[in-house]
Scaffold this motif. Structure first.
Motif, PDB file in Angstrom:
ATOM      1  N   UNK A 265       4.985  -3.128  12.061  1.00 17.50           N
ATOM      2  CA  UNK A 265       4.129  -4.311  11.953  1.00 17.50           C
ATOM      3  C   UNK A 265       3.441  -4.632  13.267  1.00 17.50           C
ATOM      4  N   UNK A 266       2.262  -5.194  13.149  1.00 15.54           N
ATOM      5  CA  UNK A 266       1.457  -5.572  14.301  1.00 15.54           C
ATOM      6  C   UNK A 266       2.124  -6.718  15.056  1.00 15.54           C
ATOM      7  N   UNK A 267       2.140  -6.663  16.363  1.00 13.38           N
ATOM      8  CA  UNK A 267       2.661  -7.700  17.267  1.00 13.38           C
ATOM      9  C   UNK A 267       4.139  -8.032  17.054  1.00 13.38           C
ATOM     10  N   UNK A 268       4.935  -7.054  16.658  1.00 16.41           N
ATOM     11  CA  UNK A 268       6.380  -7.269  16.579  1.00 16.41           C
ATOM     12  C   UNK A 268       7.083  -6.096  17.256  1.00 16.41           C
ATOM     13  N   UNK A 269       8.262  -6.327  17.775  1.00 14.32           N
ATOM     14  CA  UNK A 269       9.003  -5.240  18.418  1.00 14.32           C
ATOM     15  C   UNK A 269       9.795  -4.397  17.418  1.00 14.32           C
ATOM     16  N   UNK A 270       9.636  -4.655  16.152  1.00 15.04           N
ATOM     17  CA  UNK A 270      10.450  -4.027  15.122  1.00 15.04           C
ATOM     18  C   UNK A 270       9.730  -2.858  14.475  1.00 15.04           C
ATOM     19  N   UNK A 271      10.492  -1.855  14.115  1.00 18.20           N
ATOM     20  CA  UNK A 271      10.013  -0.704  13.365  1.00 18.20           C
ATOM     21  C   UNK A 271      10.864  -0.632  12.097  1.00 18.20           C
ATOM     22  N   UNK A 272      10.235  -0.614  10.943  1.00 16.16           N
ATOM     23  CA  UNK A 272      10.949  -0.543   9.676  1.00 16.16           C
ATOM     24  C   UNK A 272      10.997   0.901   9.196  1.00 16.16           C
ATOM     25  N   UNK A 273      12.181   1.441   9.007  1.00 15.26           N
ATOM     26  CA  UNK A 273      12.376   2.757   8.398  1.00 15.26           C
ATOM     27  C   UNK A 273      12.909   2.461   7.001  1.00 15.26           C
ATOM     28  N   UNK A 274      12.067   2.700   5.996  1.00 15.83           N
ATOM     29  CA  UNK A 274      12.353   2.246   4.640  1.00 15.83           C
ATOM     30  C   UNK A 274      12.533   3.399   3.653  1.00 15.83           C
ATOM     31  N   UNK A 275      13.596   3.334   2.884  1.00 13.87           N
ATOM     32  CA  UNK A 275      13.769   4.253   1.764  1.00 13.87           C
ATOM     33  C   UNK A 275      12.982   3.700   0.579  1.00 13.87           C
TER      34      UNK A 275
ATOM     35  N   UNK B 257      11.017  14.552   4.392  1.00 14.91           N
ATOM     36  CA  UNK B 257      10.343  13.429   5.042  1.00 14.91           C
ATOM     37  C   UNK B 257       9.783  12.421   4.049  1.00 14.91           C
ATOM     38  N   UNK B 258       9.728  12.783   2.781  1.00 17.72           N
ATOM     39  CA  UNK B 258       9.203  11.869   1.762  1.00 17.72           C
ATOM     40  C   UNK B 258      10.253  10.865   1.302  1.00 17.72           C
ATOM     41  N   UNK B 259      11.484  11.021   1.748  1.00 15.60           N
ATOM     42  CA  UNK B 259      12.556  10.115   1.335  1.00 15.60           C
ATOM     43  C   UNK B 259      12.468   8.753   2.008  1.00 15.60           C
ATOM     44  N   UNK B 260      11.641   8.641   3.022  1.00 16.04           N
ATOM     45  CA  UNK B 260      11.510   7.381   3.742  1.00 16.04           C
ATOM     46  C   UNK B 260      10.096   7.235   4.284  1.00 16.04           C
ATOM     47  N   UNK B 261       9.766   6.022   4.671  1.00 18.53           N
ATOM     48  CA  UNK B 261       8.482   5.749   5.315  1.00 18.53           C
ATOM     49  C   UNK B 261       8.741   4.834   6.512  1.00 18.53           C
ATOM     50  N   UNK B 262       7.884   4.926   7.487  1.00 18.98           N
ATOM     51  CA  UNK B 262       8.019   4.112   8.693  1.00 18.98           C
ATOM     52  C   UNK B 262       6.840   3.149   8.759  1.00 18.98           C
TER      53      UNK B 262
ATOM     54  N   UNK C 262       6.119   9.231  -2.976  1.00 20.93           N
ATOM     55  CA  UNK C 262       7.420   9.420  -2.334  1.00 20.93           C
ATOM     56  C   UNK C 262       8.417  10.064  -3.295  1.00 20.93           C
ATOM     57  N   UNK C 263       8.356   9.662  -4.556  1.00 18.37           N
ATOM     58  CA  UNK C 263       9.290  10.189  -5.559  1.00 18.37           C
ATOM     59  C   UNK C 263       8.963  11.636  -5.901  1.00 18.37           C
ATOM     60  N   UNK C 264       7.688  11.932  -6.062  1.00 19.08           N
ATOM     61  CA  UNK C 264       7.254  13.265  -6.483  1.00 19.08           C
ATOM     62  C   UNK C 264       7.431  14.302  -5.374  1.00 19.08           C
ATOM     63  N   UNK C 265       7.172  13.905  -4.138  1.00 20.65           N
ATOM     64  CA  UNK C 265       7.244  14.829  -3.002  1.00 20.65           C
ATOM     65  C   UNK C 265       8.694  15.269  -2.774  1.00 20.65           C
ATOM     66  N   UNK C 266       8.929  16.584  -2.752  1.00 24.44           N
ATOM     67  CA  UNK C 266      10.284  17.099  -2.601  1.00 24.44           C
ATOM     68  C   UNK C 266      10.694  17.341  -1.149  1.00 24.44           C
ATOM     69  N   UNK C 267       9.796  17.111  -0.205  1.00 26.24           N
ATOM     70  CA  UNK C 267      10.144  17.333   1.196  1.00 26.24           C
ATOM     71  C   UNK C 267      11.099  16.234   1.683  1.00 26.24           C
TER      72      UNK C 267
ATOM     73  N   UNK D 240       0.807  -1.227   0.000  1.00 24.94           N
ATOM     74  CA  UNK D 240       0.000   0.000   0.000  1.00 24.94           C
ATOM     75  C   UNK D 240       0.840   1.278   0.000  1.00 24.94           C
ATOM     76  N   UNK D 241       2.142   1.162   0.179  1.00 26.88           N
ATOM     77  CA  UNK D 241       2.996   2.348   0.193  1.00 26.88           C
ATOM     78  C   UNK D 241       3.020   2.951  -1.219  1.00 26.88           C
ATOM     79  N   UNK D 242       2.748   4.230  -1.307  1.00 24.40           N
ATOM     80  CA  UNK D 242       2.682   4.937  -2.593  1.00 24.40           C
ATOM     81  C   UNK D 242       4.080   5.422  -2.989  1.00 24.40           C
TER      82      UNK D 242
END
Length: 120
Positions: free
Chosen positions: A74-84, A66-71, A59-64, A53-55
């Protein structure tokens, strides 16, 4: 931490990570970006939907900055994904391949149950 009694089978692997199935714990393990995360079956499929579902276009069009990555958390996990953008694409490839192999395996199992065995 991975359980020492776990029984892992590789589901799908790319240069960027792998997905393993644990029959003993009835879960999937995602190896990506230097760490491993366990998912219950339903949570794994929900995580794949979140990644799909990540658009990327937005992300490419947005010049800000904060648009260079998404967070993604996942449900029921201790992990947080910071993704380019590249991470999202690599993770999609990995999850798509894993989902295909899981579906293929289910179809093969269903066909084998429906086919009577022949004894000569």
């Amino acid at each position: 931490m991975i359980c020492p009694l776990a029984n892992f089978e590789e589901v799908y692997k790319t240069a960027h990570g792998a997905v393993y199935q644990c029959s003993r714990q009835n879960c999937y393990w995602l190896e990506f970006a230097g760490s491993t995360t366990a998912f219950k079956v339903g949570d794994f499929l929900d995580f794949k939907k979140k990644i799909d579902a990540i658009d990327i276009s937005a992300m490419i069009i947005d010049s800000s900055r904060t648009a260079d990555f998404t967070i993604v958390m996942p449900f029921r996990t201790p992990r947080c994904f910071v993704l380019t953008i590249n991470d999202v694409l690599n993770l999609r490839e990995l999850l798509d391949g894993a989902k295909f192999m899981i579906t293929l395996n289910s179809m093969v199992q269903a066909c084998m149950k429906g086919t009577p065995s022949r004894v000569a």
